[in-house]
Design a protein around this motif. Sequence first.
Motif, PDB file in Angstrom:
ATOM      1  N   ALA A 194       0.829  -1.211   0.000  1.00 15.64           N
ATOM      2  CA  ALA A 194       0.000   0.000   0.000  1.00 15.64           C
ATOM      3  C   ALA A 194       0.860   1.256   0.000  1.00 15.64           C
ATOM      4  O   ALA A 194       0.549   2.245  -0.689  1.00 15.64           O
ATOM      5  CB  ALA A 194      -0.934  -0.007   1.210  1.00 15.64           C
ATOM      6  N   VAL A 196       3.929   1.634  -1.191  1.00 14.54           N
ATOM      7  CA  VAL A 196       4.549   1.833  -2.512  1.00 14.54           C
ATOM      8  C   VAL A 196       3.525   2.380  -3.489  1.00 14.54           C
ATOM      9  O   VAL A 196       3.800   3.319  -4.259  1.00 14.54           O
ATOM     10  CB  VAL A 196       5.141   0.507  -3.036  1.00 14.54           C
ATOM     11  CG1 VAL A 196       5.603   0.677  -4.485  1.00 14.54           C
ATOM     12  CG2 VAL A 196       6.305   0.054  -2.167  1.00 14.54           C
ATOM     13  N   ARG A 197       2.342   1.829  -3.497  1.00 14.39           N
ATOM     14  CA  ARG A 197       1.322   2.255  -4.457  1.00 14.39           C
ATOM     15  C   ARG A 197       0.877   3.694  -4.207  1.00 14.39           C
ATOM     16  O   ARG A 197       0.541   4.417  -5.146  1.00 14.39           O
ATOM     17  CB  ARG A 197       0.135   1.311  -4.401  1.00 14.39           C
ATOM     18  CG  ARG A 197       0.464  -0.032  -5.070  1.00 14.39           C
ATOM     19  CD  ARG A 197      -0.740  -0.877  -5.262  1.00 14.39           C
ATOM     20  NE  ARG A 197      -0.446  -1.982  -6.167  1.00 14.39           N
ATOM     21  CZ  ARG A 197      -1.045  -3.148  -6.135  1.00 14.39           C
ATOM     22  NH1 ARG A 197      -1.989  -3.371  -5.231  1.00 14.39           N
ATOM     23  NH2 ARG A 197      -0.732  -4.097  -6.996  1.00 14.39           N
ATOM     24  N   GLU A 198       0.888   4.104  -2.959  1.00 13.83           N
ATOM     25  CA  GLU A 198       0.509   5.487  -2.656  1.00 13.83           C
ATOM     26  C   GLU A 198       1.591   6.467  -3.124  1.00 13.83           C
ATOM     27  O   GLU A 198       1.283   7.515  -3.701  1.00 13.83           O
ATOM     28  CB  GLU A 198       0.274   5.645  -1.156  1.00 13.83           C
ATOM     29  CG  GLU A 198      -0.111   7.068  -0.755  1.00 13.83           C
ATOM     30  CD  GLU A 198      -0.353   7.212   0.732  1.00 13.83           C
ATOM     31  OE1 GLU A 198      -0.632   8.339   1.171  1.00 13.83           O
ATOM     32  OE2 GLU A 198      -0.257   6.197   1.465  1.00 13.83           O
ATOM     33  N   ARG A 199       2.854   6.117  -2.892  1.00 17.45           N
ATOM     34  CA  ARG A 199       3.952   7.042  -3.200  1.00 17.45           C
ATOM     35  C   ARG A 199       4.361   6.973  -4.671  1.00 17.45           C
ATOM     36  O   ARG A 199       4.666   7.986  -5.297  1.00 17.45           O
ATOM     37  CB  ARG A 199       5.156   6.700  -2.303  1.00 17.45           C
ATOM     38  CG  ARG A 199       6.360   7.593  -2.509  1.00 17.45           C
ATOM     39  CD  ARG A 199       6.138   8.980  -1.951  1.00 17.45           C
ATOM     40  NE  ARG A 199       7.262   9.856  -2.261  1.00 17.45           N
ATOM     41  CZ  ARG A 199       8.393   9.927  -1.551  1.00 17.45           C
ATOM     42  NH1 ARG A 199       8.536   9.164  -0.461  1.00 17.45           N
ATOM     43  NH2 ARG A 199       9.354  10.749  -1.897  1.00 17.45           N
ATOM     44  N   PHE A 200       4.393   5.778  -5.248  1.00 14.75           N
ATOM     45  CA  PHE A 200       4.844   5.589  -6.635  1.00 14.75           C
ATOM     46  C   PHE A 200       3.831   4.733  -7.389  1.00 14.75           C
ATOM     47  O   PHE A 200       4.085   3.552  -7.697  1.00 14.75           O
ATOM     48  CB  PHE A 200       6.227   4.928  -6.671  1.00 14.75           C
ATOM     49  CG  PHE A 200       7.292   5.717  -5.967  1.00 14.75           C
ATOM     50  CD1 PHE A 200       7.822   6.867  -6.543  1.00 14.75           C
ATOM     51  CD2 PHE A 200       7.767   5.315  -4.726  1.00 14.75           C
ATOM     52  CE1 PHE A 200       8.800   7.601  -5.899  1.00 14.75           C
ATOM     53  CE2 PHE A 200       8.751   6.040  -4.071  1.00 14.75           C
ATOM     54  CZ  PHE A 200       9.270   7.198  -4.654  1.00 14.75           C
ATOM     55  N   PRO A 201       2.676   5.306  -7.722  1.00 13.10           N
ATOM     56  CA  PRO A 201       1.601   4.511  -8.340  1.00 13.10           C
ATOM     57  C   PRO A 201       1.919   4.021  -9.751  1.00 13.10           C
ATOM     58  O   PRO A 201       1.228   3.138 -10.260  1.00 13.10           O
ATOM     59  CB  PRO A 201       0.415   5.487  -8.361  1.00 13.10           C
ATOM     60  CG  PRO A 201       1.043   6.849  -8.332  1.00 13.10           C
ATOM     61  CD  PRO A 201       2.267   6.707  -7.493  1.00 13.10           C
ATOM     62  N   ASP A 202       2.978   4.549 -10.368  1.00  7.16           N
ATOM     63  CA  ASP A 202       3.274   4.196 -11.760  1.00  7.16           C
ATOM     64  C   ASP A 202       4.159   2.966 -11.899  1.00  7.16           C
ATOM     65  O   ASP A 202       4.329   2.463 -13.013  1.00  7.16           O
ATOM     66  CB  ASP A 202       3.964   5.376 -12.458  1.00  7.16           C
ATOM     67  CG  ASP A 202       5.247   5.803 -11.758  1.00  7.16           C
ATOM     68  OD1 ASP A 202       5.246   5.860 -10.506  1.00  7.16           O
ATOM     69  OD2 ASP A 202       6.249   6.066 -12.448  1.00  7.16           O
ATOM     70  N   THR A 204       5.644  -1.019 -11.243  1.00  9.78           N
ATOM     71  CA  THR A 204       5.250  -2.392 -10.955  1.00  9.78           C
ATOM     72  C   THR A 204       5.730  -2.762  -9.555  1.00  9.78           C
ATOM     73  O   THR A 204       6.837  -2.393  -9.154  1.00  9.78           O
ATOM     74  CB  THR A 204       5.888  -3.350 -11.977  1.00  9.78           C
ATOM     75  OG1 THR A 204       5.415  -3.001 -13.282  1.00  9.78           O
ATOM     76  CG2 THR A 204       5.551  -4.795 -11.673  1.00  9.78           C
ATOM     77  N   VAL A 205       4.899  -3.504  -8.823  1.00  7.24           N
ATOM     78  CA  VAL A 205       5.251  -3.933  -7.468  1.00  7.24           C
ATOM     79  C   VAL A 205       5.470  -5.443  -7.459  1.00  7.24           C
ATOM     80  O   VAL A 205       4.592  -6.211  -7.848  1.00  7.24           O
ATOM     81  CB  VAL A 205       4.161  -3.563  -6.444  1.00  7.24           C
ATOM     82  CG1 VAL A 205       4.580  -4.010  -5.036  1.00  7.24           C
ATOM     83  CG2 VAL A 205       3.881  -2.067  -6.471  1.00  7.24           C
TER      84      VAL A 205
END
Length: 301
Positions: A194, A196-202, A204-205
């Motif tokens: 969560a 990572v997706r909030e800070r760098f949504p662009d 791949t995780v």
Amino acid sequence: MIAPTAALDPAWIARTVAVALDEDLGLEPGRDVTTQATIPPDATGAADLVARQDGVVAGLVVVPEVVAQVAGRLGLPVPTVDQRVPDGTRVARGDVLAVLRGPVQVLLVAERTLLNLASRASGVATHTRRWADALDGTGAQVLDTRKTTPGLRALEKYAVRCGGGTNKRMGLFDVAMVKDNHVVAAGSVSAAIAAVRERFPDVTVQVEADTLDQALEAVAAGARFLLLDNMATPLLAQVVAAVRATADGVELEATGNLTLDRAREVAQTGVDYLSVGGLTHSSPILDLALDLSPGLTGARR
């Protein structure tokens, strides 16, 4: 992932060759005290770039840049490079890979730098080809890692492509990889994803999992690429089956404690990739040589 056919960036080649020549000759223009003392600047000749071992060649694309920069430093004409085989070719001991013609001073000054780069890349390509051959027909691909020689990552990852492997991420900037220390710091796998997706949504995780529970937690949190780390084959097969039954479109990578002897066994669990740090951190060079042809022309002392 980088396309298998992606070429090396010419600007990167130029920068890397310049650093390598500074290392060998001293700061620009530098000098080779042996060659410049024993070979007249107007002597010309030819030299064969030869394989001394069977293997897969890579890095030949850097050779023209090396001789061009050396010629520029010495104020001499640029030798021609007649490349006989493309990078990625399987070669046998004794095969001529390229023929260089021009000022002998340039050829000899350039020799070690071009051999260092091409031999290193060819060693990585040769090692990678062994893994690619071992996985042939399984549907799994061999991936590299960030365990590369500082300053040579682009060359080594290019060599992996030449050997039939696939590049994973180029660095810390292009893909997020949630590993055990990130989970400890964030509090849980879900919290780390969560964040990572909030800070760098662009980006791949990707998420590392050591257990079945971690893998299923990551999938539940929306992860679509899992690194299944240091798992024995039975556990790996169990995790693959459980993830496939839980969600579609999740890519699975086996990583850690992988050897060529068990490559097919691991691939047959159903993983998509095998990640092998040894492709770049433990590949021996492929022995290449630059053999000067007898007889110089135009030499005056």
